[in-house]
Design an enzyme around this catalytic site. Structure first.
Site, PDB file in Angstrom:
ATOM      1  N   GLU A 149       0.616  -1.493  -0.053  1.00  0.00           N
ATOM      2  CA  GLU A 149      -0.034  -0.107   0.103  1.00  0.00           C
ATOM      3  C   GLU A 149       1.195   1.088  -0.110  1.00  0.00           C
ATOM      4  O   GLU A 149       0.384   2.194   1.037  1.00  0.00           O
ATOM      5  CB  GLU A 149      -1.329  -0.122   0.935  1.00  0.00           C
ATOM      6  CG  GLU A 149      -2.272  -1.257   1.388  1.00  0.00           C
ATOM      7  CD  GLU A 149      -3.343  -1.218   2.283  1.00  0.00           C
ATOM      8  OE1 GLU A 149      -2.974  -0.662   2.711  1.00  0.00           O
ATOM      9  OE2 GLU A 149      -4.018  -1.718   1.759  1.00  0.00           O
ATOM     10  N   CYS A 154       7.172  12.393   1.345  1.00  0.00           N
ATOM     11  CA  CYS A 154       8.657  12.196   2.286  1.00  0.00           C
ATOM     12  C   CYS A 154       8.643  14.125   1.713  1.00  0.00           C
ATOM     13  O   CYS A 154       9.250  14.557   1.217  1.00  0.00           O
ATOM     14  CB  CYS A 154       9.622  12.243   2.607  1.00  0.00           C
ATOM     15  SG  CYS A 154      10.937  12.633   3.130  1.00  0.00           S
ATOM     16  N   CYS A 159      14.405  15.036  -0.762  1.00  0.00           N
ATOM     17  CA  CYS A 159      13.142  14.684  -1.534  1.00  0.00           C
ATOM     18  C   CYS A 159      12.473  15.661  -1.978  1.00  0.00           C
ATOM     19  O   CYS A 159      12.535  16.231  -2.914  1.00  0.00           O
ATOM     20  CB  CYS A 159      11.825  14.460  -0.714  1.00  0.00           C
ATOM     21  SG  CYS A 159      11.594  12.836  -0.456  1.00  0.00           S
ATOM     22  N   GLU A 306      -6.661  -8.129  -0.895  1.00  0.00           N
ATOM     23  CA  GLU A 306      -6.775  -8.171   0.572  1.00  0.00           C
ATOM     24  C   GLU A 306      -8.723  -7.962   0.597  1.00  0.00           C
ATOM     25  O   GLU A 306      -8.382  -7.537   0.111  1.00  0.00           O
ATOM     26  CB  GLU A 306      -5.651  -7.057   0.542  1.00  0.00           C
ATOM     27  CG  GLU A 306      -4.780  -7.500   1.196  1.00  0.00           C
ATOM     28  CD  GLU A 306      -3.903  -6.863   2.171  1.00  0.00           C
ATOM     29  OE1 GLU A 306      -5.162  -5.802   3.114  1.00  0.00           O
ATOM     30  OE2 GLU A 306      -2.966  -6.322   1.940  1.00  0.00           O
ATOM     31  N   PHE A 356      -7.825  -8.270  16.746  1.00  0.00           N
ATOM     32  CA  PHE A 356      -8.550  -8.755  16.421  1.00  0.00           C
ATOM     33  C   PHE A 356      -8.972  -8.542  15.096  1.00  0.00           C
ATOM     34  O   PHE A 356     -10.050  -8.148  14.553  1.00  0.00           O
ATOM     35  CB  PHE A 356      -9.984  -7.221  17.648  1.00  0.00           C
ATOM     36  CG  PHE A 356      -9.506  -7.831  18.947  1.00  0.00           C
ATOM     37  CD1 PHE A 356      -9.157  -8.517  19.449  1.00  0.00           C
ATOM     38  CD2 PHE A 356      -8.727  -6.556  19.636  1.00  0.00           C
ATOM     39  CE1 PHE A 356      -9.587  -9.492  21.002  1.00  0.00           C
ATOM     40  CE2 PHE A 356      -8.698  -6.774  20.833  1.00  0.00           C
ATOM     41  CZ  PHE A 356      -8.867  -8.290  21.420  1.00  0.00           C
ATOM     42  N   HIS A 357      -8.342  -8.289  14.207  1.00  0.00           N
ATOM     43  CA  HIS A 357      -8.914  -8.657  12.564  1.00  0.00           C
ATOM     44  C   HIS A 357      -9.065  -9.490  12.025  1.00  0.00           C
ATOM     45  O   HIS A 357      -8.654 -10.536  12.592  1.00  0.00           O
ATOM     46  CB  HIS A 357      -7.445  -7.512  11.647  1.00  0.00           C
ATOM     47  CG  HIS A 357      -8.365  -7.591  10.270  1.00  0.00           C
ATOM     48  ND1 HIS A 357      -8.820  -8.308   9.885  1.00  0.00           N
ATOM     49  CD2 HIS A 357      -7.922  -6.069   9.693  1.00  0.00           C
ATOM     50  CE1 HIS A 357      -8.641  -7.607   8.102  1.00  0.00           C
ATOM     51  NE2 HIS A 357      -8.476  -5.911   9.018  1.00  0.00           N
TER      52      HIS A 357
END
Ligand code: GLA
Ligand code: ZN
Length: 677
Positions: A149, A154, A159, A306, A356-357
């Protein structure tokens, strides 16, 4: 990788369980039982793969990959750059991201690295090459899952320097930069490249061209990092195939550009099913838009990388999926072009943020609970639908979804800083088309429109001249175009087009914009039909554009406020085609009628007759999926589709091929086996 295959799998994080060989052994048996044929492996395993700098420990992973392979489970091998080891953050502070307020983050969390940092890049490259050398030619490794993901930005000195370099390459001279950004405003002219800084809450925020270029740069630099990762692997494994997981409504990266560098598109889908006040069929459309976007960006089957088999743990309220929803939502992805359904995650973590996912295997470790049994049912269903894999979707309508347009519009400081709701606008057009049974692709301003009969350009605020020419050619050659309010306003550096607007489209639309009124949330303006083509009445909201007609036929008009009588919907012929214009955002129901009317005769809908409320028809090559997103049985012709059921039909003859549903009572069927040892 087999192109003709439906995959069923999960994120597998055995590095969390290396101290429990019994659990790792049980995983293999449970995977067989759940009909799992692929896992994404080791996505956050960097500290286990390289516990101290340069000390690579890959044997454990070799064992896992071999075991999986021997058990018929293939591997999408992850590069673990999404979370960095503590030793790396400690030894090399430059890898830690600097936020817009110029404060460098501490170690912790994930997906918060500097994508420019040479040290970070070098460390990632070395590890990727270790993985490639050791596992790149393993027959079980079918895909590389790069990082996790990607997102964020930054603002560190490295950068900033890279941003200036990117600008120099784009504009060559500072004069060109100043002209592109209209820096004379508030006297913000730059006289030295070093004066240019990324936008900051305590710094520059007024130059929209700068802000737009910064967002382009961030997307570019992130993609450059992704390419850096893939190059490291490709040097060693030339035949390697790559993906990276994308996100719902994610604004930060131009996914069209990413798609060009990916072999397979994929995304992570966590819809809020069973939300009070939101019928499942609505949630389904919201999800379907994302599935269709993922299909569109490569015009080929994608992966659902996912999803949760039961619940998330990060939504304000994380509800479990009710019986049958896992199967229905998984097959919905397949109906919209997915060739893989994977879960986050295989085995529920014991501690920390996601304990708890939902996971396929919960803390109880059992195979006789509802989640596991439903997962196995999805696996069996996918096995029975193998013939669908690889199949394409018909090319019918396209909606323009352009990231640069979105970025520019949101920074614009215009009529509605309270929010323009670009995704909501897209969703309304999408829903209208989807309800009419039309297959929708998404395109951007770089796309070729050949092959489409209908193109919808909602809120195309930033309209490049070359894309305006593409739209004109499309209509001139017989296409139907829908343009909305707040289109053709600025050029590619967010400078307003001079002269009549929508720029380059006034003759095509047969009108010009004269004013635009912003409405408060909840405020509306009544509109009424002129003639019989449109619904008799509709309600405008958000922005009400006022236009002067120059040849277009008004189909609806405003019925109140000082713009009473000015056009709200128009049609205008142009060459062999025609262009519609919508002056405001109407309520949801308007779009269903509008698209039914303007699409009549343009394409065959996925299903020839009206469907019951909550039943969606989706076409994929020679197949039609009829899906019932309600809790009641639905009747379609001679067919009865159970609650949350899916009916697969042969597209031309409507012969029933199979029906997949999961009744609450089925939850007990597999239960006897219990824990597998
Ligand atoms: C994201 C991440 C996963 C996991 C899930 C939880 O999609 O990629 O690692 O955190 O969310 O829903
Ligand atoms: Zn940086």
């Amino acid at each position: 990788m087999t192109e003709q295959m439906l995959y069923h799998g999960a994120d597998y994080n055995p590095d969390q369980w290396l101290g429990h060989p019994d659990i790792l052994a049980r995983d293999l048996a449970l995977m067989r039982q759940a009909h799992i044929n692929v896992v994404t492996l080791g996505i956050f395993a960097w500290p286990t793969l390289e516990p101290t700098e340069g000390d690579y420990q890959l044997d454990w992973m070799a064992q896992v990959i071999d075991n999986l392979y021997q058990n018929g489970v293939q591997v999408a091998l992850c590069t673990p750059s999404g979370a960095r080891p503590a030793w790396l953050a400690q030894a090399y502070p430059e890898v830690r991201r600097v936020d817009a307020n110029r404060v460098r983050q501490l170690f912790g969390m994930r997906q918060n690295h500097c994508y420019t940092s040479p040290i970070y890049r070098q460390k990632v490259r070395l590890l990727n090459q270790q993985l490639a050398r050791r596992f790149g030619s393993h027959p079980g490794v079918i895909l590389w899952h790069i990082s996790n993901e990607f997102g964020g930005e930054c603002h560190c000195p490295l950068c900033q320097a890279a941003f200036r370099g990117w600008l120099r390459q784009k504009y060559t001279t500072l004069d060109a930069v100043n002209a592109a950004w209209n820096s004379k405003f508030w006297g913000h002219d730059y006289t030295d490249w070093e004066q240019i800084e990324s936008p900051a809450p305590h710094g520059e925020n007024a130059l929209h061209g700068l802000k737009l270029d910064w967002r382009r740069f961030v997307s570019h630099q992130t993609l450059d990092f992704y390419k850096w990762e893939t190059a490291a692997i490709r040097e060693i494994v030339p035949q390697a195939k790559f993906t990276t997981n994308m996100m719902y409504h994610f604004d930060g990266l131009d996914y069209f550009k990413f798609a060009k560098e990916m072999d397979i598109a994929c995304w992570d889908s966590y819809p809020t099913w069973h939300k009070p006040g939101e019928p499942e069929a609505e949630t389904a459309l919201d999800t379907a838009l994302m599935h269709d976007l993922m299909y569109s960006i490569k015009h080929k089957p994608f992966w659902l990388m996912e999803s949760t088999p039961s619940t998330t743990n990060w939504q304000p309220i994380s509800k479990v999926k009710k019986p049958g929803m896992q199967l229905l939502s998984s097959l919905q992805a397949v109906a919209h072009g997915a060739d893989a359904v994977l879960y986050f995650q295989w085995r529920q973590s014991r501690g920390a943020f996601e304990k708890f996912h939902g996971a396929v295997v919960g803390h109880d470790g059992r195979a006789d609970n509802r989640v596991f049994v439903e997962t196995a049912a999805v696996g069996r269903a996918l096995e029975s639908l193998q013939a669908v894999s690889g199949s394409k979707k018909p090319q019918q309508a396209a909606i323009v979804l352009d990231w640069e347009n979105k970025w520019a519009m949101e920074e614009a400081q215009g009529p509605r800083n309270a929010g323009l709701g670009y995704w909501q606008e897209l969703q309304r057009h999408y829903n209208g088309l989807a309800r009419a049974g039309i297959t929708v692709d998404f395109v951007n301003e770089d796309s070729d429109l050949a092959g489409y009969k209908l193109v919808v350009a909602p809120m195309l605020y930033l309209l490049r001249e070359d894309f305006a020419a593409t739209l004109r050619a499309f209509v001139a050659q017989g296409g139907t175009l829908v343009v909305t309010y707040w289109s053709g306003v600025v050029n590619e550096t967010d400078l307003c087009w001079l002269g009549d607007t929508p720029h380059h489209l006034t003759d095509l639309l047969g009108l010009r914009r004269t004013e635009i009124d912003a409405l408060y949330d909840g405020e509306t303006r009544r509109c009424t039909a002129v003639g019989a083509e449109m619904p008799p009445a509709a309600t405008g909201s958000i922005l009400c554009e006022v236009a002067a007609l120059a040849g277009a036929t008004p189909l609806m008009q405003y019925a109140e406020d000082f713009y009473k009588g000015s056009p709200a919907v128009t049609r205008h012929p142009f060459g062999a085609g025609k262009a519609y214009y919508l002056a405001t955002r109407f309520e949801e129901g308007f779009y269903t009628t509008f698209y039914e009317k303007i699409c009549a005769g343009l394409f065959p809908p996925a299903w020839p007759t009206p469907l019951p409320q909550g039943v969606h028809a989706t076409r994929r090559a020679g197949y039609i999926f009829l899906q019932n997103f309600t809790t009641q049985p639905a009747t379609v012709g001679a067919l009865t589709i159970p609650p949350y059921g899916t009916q697969l039909l042969e597209a031309e003859t409507h012969t029933s091929l199979c029906q997949c549903s999961f009744a609450p009572a089925d939850a007990g069927v597999q239960g006897a086996s219990g824990q597998v040892n």
